[in-house]
Write a protein that holds these residues in place. Structure first.
Motif, PDB file in Angstrom:
ATOM      1  N   THR A   1      60.759  46.567  29.016  1.00  0.00           N
ATOM      2  CA  THR A   1      60.701  45.363  28.192  1.00  0.00           C
ATOM      3  C   THR A   1      59.773  45.629  27.008  1.00  0.00           C
ATOM      4  O   THR A   1      58.821  46.404  27.114  1.00  0.00           O
ATOM      5  CB  THR A   1      60.172  44.134  28.967  1.00  0.00           C
ATOM      6  OG1 THR A   1      58.828  44.384  29.385  1.00  0.00           O
ATOM      7  CG2 THR A   1      61.039  43.820  30.164  1.00  0.00           C
TER       8      THR A   1
ATOM      9  N   ASP B   1      57.955  43.071  24.108  1.00  0.00           N
ATOM     10  CA  ASP B   1      57.775  41.701  23.629  1.00  0.00           C
ATOM     11  C   ASP B   1      56.876  41.679  22.410  1.00  0.00           C
ATOM     12  O   ASP B   1      55.869  42.386  22.355  1.00  0.00           O
ATOM     13  CB  ASP B   1      57.140  40.821  24.712  1.00  0.00           C
ATOM     14  CG  ASP B   1      57.994  40.728  25.960  1.00  0.00           C
ATOM     15  OD1 ASP B   1      59.230  40.803  25.834  1.00  0.00           O
ATOM     16  OD2 ASP B   1      57.417  40.575  27.048  1.00  0.00           O
TER      17      ASP B   1
ATOM     18  N   TRP C   1      54.495  39.054  20.591  1.00  0.00           N
ATOM     19  CA  TRP C   1      53.869  37.747  20.789  1.00  0.00           C
ATOM     20  C   TRP C   1      53.767  37.030  19.449  1.00  0.00           C
ATOM     21  O   TRP C   1      53.146  37.512  18.511  1.00  0.00           O
ATOM     22  CB  TRP C   1      52.493  37.899  21.405  1.00  0.00           C
ATOM     23  CG  TRP C   1      52.522  38.185  22.873  1.00  0.00           C
ATOM     24  CD1 TRP C   1      53.595  38.558  23.631  1.00  0.00           C
ATOM     25  CD2 TRP C   1      51.422  38.114  23.757  1.00  0.00           C
ATOM     26  NE1 TRP C   1      53.228  38.717  24.934  1.00  0.00           N
ATOM     27  CE2 TRP C   1      51.892  38.456  25.049  1.00  0.00           C
ATOM     28  CE3 TRP C   1      50.081  37.807  23.609  1.00  0.00           C
ATOM     29  CZ2 TRP C   1      51.069  38.489  26.159  1.00  0.00           C
ATOM     30  CZ3 TRP C   1      49.258  37.845  24.714  1.00  0.00           C
ATOM     31  CH2 TRP C   1      49.748  38.177  25.977  1.00  0.00           C
TER      32      TRP C   1
ATOM     33  N   ARG D   1      64.711  38.011  25.729  1.00  0.00           N
ATOM     34  CA  ARG D   1      63.812  37.252  26.595  1.00  0.00           C
ATOM     35  C   ARG D   1      62.804  36.480  25.743  1.00  0.00           C
ATOM     36  O   ARG D   1      62.529  36.862  24.608  1.00  0.00           O
ATOM     37  CB  ARG D   1      63.119  38.153  27.607  1.00  0.00           C
ATOM     38  CG  ARG D   1      62.504  39.371  27.035  1.00  0.00           C
ATOM     39  CD  ARG D   1      61.985  40.351  28.083  1.00  0.00           C
ATOM     40  NE  ARG D   1      60.563  40.183  28.263  1.00  0.00           N
ATOM     41  CZ  ARG D   1      59.958  40.042  29.420  1.00  0.00           C
ATOM     42  NH1 ARG D   1      60.667  40.055  30.534  1.00  0.00           N
ATOM     43  NH2 ARG D   1      58.664  39.883  29.507  1.00  0.00           N
ATOM     44  N   VAL D   2      62.290  35.401  26.310  1.00  0.00           N
ATOM     45  CA  VAL D   2      61.309  34.557  25.627  1.00  0.00           C
ATOM     46  C   VAL D   2      60.115  34.380  26.577  1.00  0.00           C
ATOM     47  O   VAL D   2      60.067  33.423  27.345  1.00  0.00           O
ATOM     48  CB  VAL D   2      61.913  33.186  25.250  1.00  0.00           C
ATOM     49  CG1 VAL D   2      60.883  32.345  24.508  1.00  0.00           C
ATOM     50  CG2 VAL D   2      63.173  33.357  24.418  1.00  0.00           C
ATOM     51  N   PRO D   3      59.169  35.317  26.541  1.00  0.00           N
ATOM     52  CA  PRO D   3      58.025  35.217  27.453  1.00  0.00           C
ATOM     53  C   PRO D   3      57.021  34.171  26.982  1.00  0.00           C
ATOM     54  O   PRO D   3      56.722  34.060  25.789  1.00  0.00           O
ATOM     55  CB  PRO D   3      57.416  36.619  27.406  1.00  0.00           C
ATOM     56  CG  PRO D   3      57.793  37.150  26.064  1.00  0.00           C
ATOM     57  CD  PRO D   3      59.116  36.526  25.729  1.00  0.00           C
TER      58      PRO D   3
ATOM     59  N   GLN E   1      53.064  34.776  33.564  1.00  0.00           N
ATOM     60  CA  GLN E   1      54.082  34.485  32.554  1.00  0.00           C
ATOM     61  C   GLN E   1      55.434  34.269  33.209  1.00  0.00           C
ATOM     62  O   GLN E   1      55.670  34.691  34.335  1.00  0.00           O
ATOM     63  CB  GLN E   1      54.193  35.609  31.523  1.00  0.00           C
ATOM     64  CG  GLN E   1      54.849  36.868  32.039  1.00  0.00           C
ATOM     65  CD  GLN E   1      54.981  37.922  30.947  1.00  0.00           C
ATOM     66  OE1 GLN E   1      54.420  37.826  29.871  1.00  0.00           O
ATOM     67  NE2 GLN E   1      55.757  38.950  31.224  1.00  0.00           N
TER      68      GLN E   1
ATOM     69  N   ALA F   1      59.587  34.486  31.713  1.00  0.00           N
ATOM     70  CA  ALA F   1      60.323  34.969  30.544  1.00  0.00           C
ATOM     71  C   ALA F   1      61.813  34.673  30.694  1.00  0.00           C
ATOM     72  O   ALA F   1      62.584  35.533  31.120  1.00  0.00           O
ATOM     73  CB  ALA F   1      60.092  36.461  30.352  1.00  0.00           C
TER      74      ALA F   1
ATOM     75  N   SER G   1      65.510  34.747  30.285  1.00  0.00           N
ATOM     76  CA  SER G   1      66.215  35.900  29.726  1.00  0.00           C
ATOM     77  C   SER G   1      67.725  35.700  29.785  1.00  0.00           C
ATOM     78  O   SER G   1      68.241  35.060  30.696  1.00  0.00           O
ATOM     79  CB  SER G   1      65.851  37.160  30.514  1.00  0.00           C
ATOM     80  OG  SER G   1      64.459  37.384  30.504  1.00  0.00           O
TER      81      SER G   1
END
Length: 163
Positions: free
Chosen positions: A70, A72, A74, A113-115, A132, A134, A136
């Motif tokens: 993954t 990400d 931020w 994905r949106v963590p 967290q 996430a 997805s």
């Protein structure tokens, strides 16, 4: 003589650049609340100079091994409240993932994905616990291109920071 000067200059530039950026390395326990619940572990790396978090994942299931990556970005990591010398923060990001599943056949899934979650820095900004989730969305790439699933990986972990 010129080679030594060039090598020394490059080594000095690398040492100075490495000192500018702090990074954290840690472990996280993972759960995947998708079609079936699976558990796993990840090795994570986060950089202080850029808001990227990278992770290598390993999920275990009934006769299934799933490894993945993954990445990400931020969007923010904002304080909620002060806790001792630090603060409890919440974060939100956008990311990509790729998972390889070795079962009877090889499968490759990738997606967005949106963590988001909570983190804090403790012990003079050396220890960072976090949680967290996430949400997805995946696309199956191999063996055939098809729409995948929506699933909700959850994680709890920590990072040790080197500054």
């Amino acid at each position: 003589m010129k080679k030594r000067v060039v090598i020394l200059a490059l080594a000095l530039m690398l040492a100075c650049t490495a000192g500018l950026s702090a990074f954290g390395i840690g472990l996280q326990a993972d759960g995947n609340a998708g079609a079936s619940f699976t558990t796993g572990v990840s090795l994570t790396v986060k950089f202080d100079s850029v808001p990227f978090v990278l992770a290598a994942n390993w999920y275990l299931g009934d006769n299934v091994q799933n490894v993945g990556l993954t990445g990400d970005y931020w969007l923010f990591n904002k304080p909620i409240t002060r806790v001792g010398d630090g603060s409890l923060n919440w974060f939100l990001g956008l990311g990509l993932f790729a998972n390889m599943r070795f079962e009877n056949n090889f499968d490759l899934d990738a997606g967005l994905r949106v963590p988001f979650g909570l983190n804090m820095l403790l012990a003079d900004n050396v220890f960072e616990p976090y949680v967290q989730i996430a949400p997805s969305f995946s696309v199956n790439v191999v063996p055939s291109l098809s729409v995948g699933n929506v699933f909700f990986p959850i994680s709890a972990g920590f990072r040790i920071w080197f500054r």
